[in-house]
Design a protein around this motif. Structure first.
Motif: not given
Length: 682
Positions: A243-245, A272-274, A278-283, A293-307
């Motif tokens: 709710e507060r993401l 929540l990961q999806d 989206l939120l990381v992509e916007q910010r 930034l590195q931490t978020m990159m690591k946590c979104i993982g290999k399943e994140s879209p190539l874009s």
């Protein structure tokens, strides 16, 4: 009495509003934060005024009044690696407690000239008491040495948001220092503690009203403490975070992403990961802290879209000059977690690491090497720099650390000669210091990299043999086979280990046991059999027959460029034969028969091979792929080196060709190369 409490709470609210009016940031549109203000008494429960009025009328409160008293540095928010955990965790706890204590004594003061009522004076005095209590709480919290100590302390204080958040965070900090056995024991005591249920219940009730920092750190601690994911507490916190993401800042997103990464996959976590992606992509464009930034990159993982991966790569490259050595080292594991091989980033980070190797810890360097293997990234300069640094600081590392370094280099097919020579001297001097696991790893690494210390080959192999003999009575049969196979690759027959391996019951177990790697076992037994036949004339015969050689049904060459160049060199296709199978099981890519006196090729007949004719010199041309050599060298790896050694024992003149490089040569260059190698005198 109820009226008195109501008056005190109203007085506190009036004081807060007046201080807001006096705060310059309160009227700044860019600094306003929409929150629901919770007016709590000493017991931490919400009063009637809040439930009736404040929920309906959100107040604009400046951030200077809303900052959480719980603080973590960016390095403490997520654990990068396992090295120096005790020091880092203690620093995190101390930073948290010190910050809480400092914030607890910062009392808001009314603006000059304001009128304070008697009830306001009473509420201010009550606030001073609460601050004093909070200061005492953090002093006591600092003395806790186990999660149960924290729970005992929590039972003596009111269950407000700050107490809940910091109690959970401290319990996690104290727990993660322990070994696995100690963790299980402490968690069992923690779950059985009578105050634990009350703390969880209070956390669930207060989750909706926590500030964002307390919320994400509480969820992070709850998950790390091992509270089941399907409990109402965890699911409630996840729902509140959802709710507060949009309210989360970069630090909160970093901690929240790290928490989600450690949770089991389910619909709520996936949603929540999806949303987080989206939120990381916007910010992305607004994130300035590289570590977050590195931490978020690591946590979104290999399943994140190539874009998204591409956008993150561009963001990192735009700030590549700001990378520290720690950032560069961490970037390798981040990209490995994302399974994203960005050569520009990896090259820049490699240069940064090479410049700052001094003082890097064992786990940091090992993580870089392992990440390079995961990413299929090869950098000779980086590997050489790390290997030379470890060799120059050899006294700093124990056997286990050196073995792990060597294993990591072997996975990269890189042969660190200086480091391997230095460790070989240590093995020769102190063979008794090696464990069975160390011996197996050393044999595997040195054999696959085909490395024996020059001038000390026999001393080194004998030292390993003596060390292995100490474990023969209890070594598993599969490990015994691996050890003997490694010795055979190095050209050494360990007699006691061979005697043990060739016992009927051992061979029977190895050949009949149901194993996942049956083909691997067969291959090693065949290799041992060939070594006994070619290099061990006095070795005992096997008690039971070993595996027969497996033959290939086709005789077609897989190397057309080589066939064309040989035809251009020799002028007649009958002067060479492709894909020759030997009785020992080896395959020769091309065989040429040559007159020993005239050094001229003679016709080769499949029906009539003059193997015993001393006037005929047999030439074996081997076309090897890049994987058969050590990285960035022409040094053959273990199995290829053993094959070449055996072919020479059988009377062949071996010509080894690095086939991918051979394919790049022009025809004239290739022909000249073959002429020089084939017709050279031995």
């Amino acid at each position: 009495m109820m009226s008195s409490k109501m008056n005190r709470r109203l007085g506190c609210l009036i004081t807060t509003i007046r201080q807001m009016q006096a705060c310059p940031s309160a009227v700044s549109p860019c600094s306003r934060t929409v929150v629901r203000t919770c007016v709590s008494g000493t017991n931490g429960h919400k009063g009637t005024v809040q439930s009736l009025s404040l929920r309906r009328c959100p107040l604009y409160i400046p951030p200077c009044w809303l900052q959480s008293s719980a603080r973590f540095s960016s390095q403490d928010a997520c654990i990068v690696s396992t090295e120096s955990t005790s020091a880092n965790e203690q620093k995190s706890v101390d930073g948290l407690l010190n910050d809480q204590t400092q914030n607890s004594v910062e009392l808001p003061r009314p603006p000059p000239g304001s009128t304070v009522t008697t009830e306001t004076d009473g509420s201010a005095g009550e606030e001073v008491g609460e601050r004093s209590m909070m200061r005492q709480y953090f002093d006591d919290l600092r003395k806790c040495i186990s999660p149960c100590d924290v729970l005992d302390l929590a039972s003596k204080y009111p269950t407000s948001q700050k107490y809940i958040s910091n109690s959970l965070a401290t319990m996690w900090m104290l727990t993660k220092r322990l070994s696995e056995d100690q963790k299980r024991y402490e968690r069992q005591l923690m779950f059985q503690h009578p105050q634990f249920g009350q703390l969880c219940k209070s956390a669930m009730e207060e989750a909706r009203y926590m500030c964002r920092e307390d919320l994400v750190y509480s969820l992070h601690a709850v998950v790390k403490l091992g509270i089941p994911q399907n409990t109402r507490l965890v699911q409630t916190m996840l729902r509140v975070c959802q709710e507060r993401l949009n309210e989360f800042d970069d630090r909160c997103l970093s901690v929240f992403a790290s928490t989600l990464q450690g949770m089991e996959k389910c619909k709520n976590v996936q949603a929540l990961q999806d949303g987080l992606q989206l939120l990381v992509e916007q910010r992305i464009s607004k994130i300035s802290n590289i570590f977050m930034l590195q931490t978020m990159m690591k946590c979104i993982g290999k399943e994140s879209p190539l874009s998204l991966k591409t956008k993150l790569e561009s963001k990192i490259l735009s700030q590549i000059d700001q990378l520290t050595v720690s950032n560069a080292q961490y970037m390798f594991s981040v990209l490995a977690e994302m399974t994203y091989r960005s050569l520009p980033i990896l090259d820049a980070c490699s240069d940064k690491i090479i410049e700052g190797l001094e003082g890097r810890s064992f786990w940091q360097l090992l993580t870089v090497l392992r990440s390079c293997n995961d990413l299929l990234y090869r950098n000779r300069v980086l590997f050489s720099a790390i290997a030379n640094y470890v060799a120059s600081t050899f006294y700093m590392w124990d056997n286990r650390q050196i073995v792990l370094f060597l294993s990591a280099f072997e996975n990269l097919s890189f042969r660190p000669t200086a480091l391997m020579d230095a460790f070989a001297e240590k093995v020769i001097s102190h063979p008794d210091s090696l464990t069975m696991k160390d011996i197996l790893a050393i044999l595997r690494t040195y054999s696959l990299l085909n490395h024996i210390p020059e001038g000390q080959d026999q001393q080194f192999l004998q030292a390993l043999n003596e060390a292995l003999n100490n474990y023969l009575p209890r070594i598993p049969h599969a490990d015994l086979l691996r050890a003997v196979y490694s010795f055979c690759i190095l050209g050494y027959l360990p007699q006691p280990a061979l005697d043990r391996l060739l016992q009927e019951d051992v061979l029977h177990e190895l050949t009949t046991a149901e194993r996942q790697n049956v083909e691997q076992t067969e291959m090693m037994l065949r290799a041992v059999n060939v070594c006994l036949a070619l290099e061990g004339p006095s070795a005992p015969k096997p008690a039971v027959p070993l595996f027969a050689e497996k033959w290939s049904s086709h005789h077609v060459s897989h190397f057309p460029e080589m066939q064309e160049r040989l035809l251009a060199l020799l002028g007649d296709a009958s002067l060479f034969r492709p894909s020759v199978k030997l009785t020992c099981g080896y395959n020769i890519d091309f065989q040429i028969l040559m007159d020993a006196d005239t050094r001229e090729a003679v016709p080769s007949s499949e029906a009539d091979q003059p193997e015993d004719d001393s006037r005929i010199q047999r030439v074996a041309v081997l076309c090897a792929p890049t994987s058969a050599f050590c990285f960035d060298s022409r040094h053959p790896r273990g199995r290829l080196a053993m094959k070449m050694r055996h072919l020479r024992r059988m009377g062949f003149h071996v010509v080894l060709v690095h086939y991918p490089e051979f394919q790049k040569l022009k025809q004239d260059e290739a022909v000249q190369l073959l002429k020089r190698e084939i017709f050279s005198s031995q």
